[in-house]
Scaffold this active site. Structure first.
Site, PDB file in Angstrom:
ATOM      1  N   TYR A   1      43.644  13.748  67.606  1.00 32.55           N
ATOM      2  CA  TYR A   1      43.637  14.966  66.762  1.00 32.55           C
ATOM      3  C   TYR A   1      44.485  14.736  65.508  1.00 32.55           C
ATOM      4  CZ  TYR A   1      44.604  19.860  65.442  1.00 32.55           C
ATOM      5  OH  TYR A   1      44.747  21.056  64.764  1.00 32.55           O
TER       6      TYR A   1
ATOM      7  N   GLY B   1      32.792  26.393  62.093  1.00 41.55           N
ATOM      8  CA  GLY B   1      33.582  26.864  63.240  1.00 41.55           C
ATOM      9  C   GLY B   1      34.158  28.244  62.996  1.00 41.55           C
TER      10      GLY B   1
END
Ligand SMILES: NC(=O)c1ccc[n+]([C@@H]2O[C@H](COP(=O)([O-])OP(=O)(O)OC[C@H]3O[C@@H](n4cnc5c(N)ncnc54)[C@H](OP(=O)(O)O)[C@@H]3O)[C@@H](O)[C@H]2O)c1
Length: 383
Positions: free
Chosen positions: A290, A128
């Protein structure tokens, strides 16, 4: 400001120029000393600048260090079949300055932490890395000479990130490879493609994440936040573990978050409840998903460190800072609103671009040093 300045290699030749009769040499362990042939004496300090230096890194490919009859170090260049007293690494010496231990704080950026480091023999993979924390990390490593691989799911975005870094320093060794953490097949393909290149792997930064996105299942049938933030990375490390071990000393850095504190994974009996990790839609709350994935990151990193550190591979989990304005909030307007409100008070991704003139200077600096190395090498050639 640019690559070699960050690596502490940007001083000019004129300052380093030796007075007539002096010669620069180095000891077996890389310390540079100065020989005055007229007065037959040696000293550690540069006769003009008074600075001490030492050579950085390994000898170039094909070179070997040996001792002559008087115990003096000389260098053999097996490729060009020549011998010299000049240490070829002197083109990249580091000043031995008495630096006070630096204090880092919430405003310290990656480039400041890496200042003076030469990472030219490191291979680094960052997941990422096309935006936010990952991009800034990739940029900082690349500007310090590392070979950086941006492991990203979107080719257009990763190519853009690569060109931004190359724009800053055209010799940066930076490239993109495809990795979609939401697909275990893609993780496997990435690992195979990486291994096929027979590169070492010194640093693996598990950075990619999504947050606040609506419930959806991946092609592997798992809740996507959990798979992208944790399971995909877990699998990636398993697949690259042998390369990491072969490249030791190596390290894994897992980018977690302080928000791991606001959840837990235990059921009412105190046992890990695996059903919490990939919940069905009706039990899903994006923030909680998350937080749980970030808790998994820390548990994973700790266990990885326990298992691999005896083999020279360490693992650390980091919290990069609270509510930094990246793309992490983009899936939910409320988060975007909160991040926007917090923006003036939180850490930012510092994005300092050197001017074209500064970039030119740095590149000239490296070339000038190489030509100096060649010149000096010829002067000191053994008969
Ligand atoms: N920002 C903060 O305040 C904050 C706070 C604490 C922790 N963190 C952590 O910092 C890390 C970096 O986040 P960030 O803030 O820099 O966010 P970001 O800018 O959104 O970066 C996340 C990166 O992950 C990539 N990614 C998402 N899904 C992926 C997938 N399936 N496969 C591969 N890559 C994927 C994204 O690629 P695309 O561009 O293709 O989506 C993007 O490059 C994360 O681990 C996050 O949890 C951030």
């Amino acid at each position: 400001m640019a690559a070699l300045k960050y690596a502490g290699m940007d001083d000019t030749d004129s300052e380093d120029e030796l007075p007539p009769g002096w010669e620069e040499r180095s000891t077996k362990d890389g310390w540079v000393y100065y020989a005055n042939h007229e007065e037959m004496k040696t000293q550690w300090e540069h006769p003009k600048t008074g600075k001490k230096k030492r050579c950085a890194g390994d000898l170039p490919y094909g070179w070997e260090q040996e001792l002559d009859d008087k115990g003096q170090v000389f260098y053999v260049d097996h490729i060009n079949k020549r011998k010299t007293y000049f240490d070829p690494r002197q083109a990249f010496t580091i000043e031995d300055v008495q630096v006070k231990p630096k204090r880092y704080d919430g405003n310290t950026a990656a480039l400041e932490i890496l200042q003076g480091q030469d990472l030219s023999n490191k291979v680094i993979v960052i997941t990422g890395a096309n935006s936010g924390v990952g991009f800034e990390t990739a940029r900082s490593f690349a500007l310090h000479g590392a070979h950086v691989i941006l492991a990203c799911r979107n080719k257009a975005r990763s190519s853009k990130a690569v060109s931004l870094i190359l724009e800053e320093w055209h010799k940066a060794r930076v490239e993109a490879m495809t990795l979609d953490l939401a697909s275990l097949r893609s993780v496997q393909e990435f690992a195979e493609a990486f291994k096929a290149r027979k590169l070492p792997l010194h640093i693996l930064v598990c950075n990619a994440a999504v947050s606040t996105q609506p419930w959806c299942l991946t092609e592997d049938g798992l809740e996507s936040t959990f798979q992208i933030c944790h399971l995909g990375h877990f699998y990636l490390v398993q697949l690259l573990q042998d390369v990491l071990r072969r490249s030791a000393p190596a390290r894994v850095v897992v980018v977690s978050s302080e928000s791991h504190r606001f959840t837990e994974l235990l059921d009412s009996c105190g046992k890990v409840d695996l059903a919490l990790l990939s919940p069905p839609q009706k039990e899903y709350w994006s923030m909680l998903a998350y937080n749980r994935a970030k808790l998994c990151n820390i548990l994973f990193s700790n266990e990885l460190n326990r298992r691999l550190s005896p083999h020279g591979v360490t693992s650390n989990a980091v919290h990069p800072g609270n509510m930094m304005y990246t793309s992490i909030h983009r899936s939910w307007w409320l988060m975007t609103f909160l991040f926007t409100l917090a923006r003036p008070f939180t850490k930012s991704m510092r994005w300092v671009r050197p001017s074209p003139a500064q970039r030119g200077n740095v590149i000239m600096g490296r070339e000038a040093r190489l030509s100096k190395a060649r010149k000096l090498g010829n002067k000191c050639m053994l008969r």
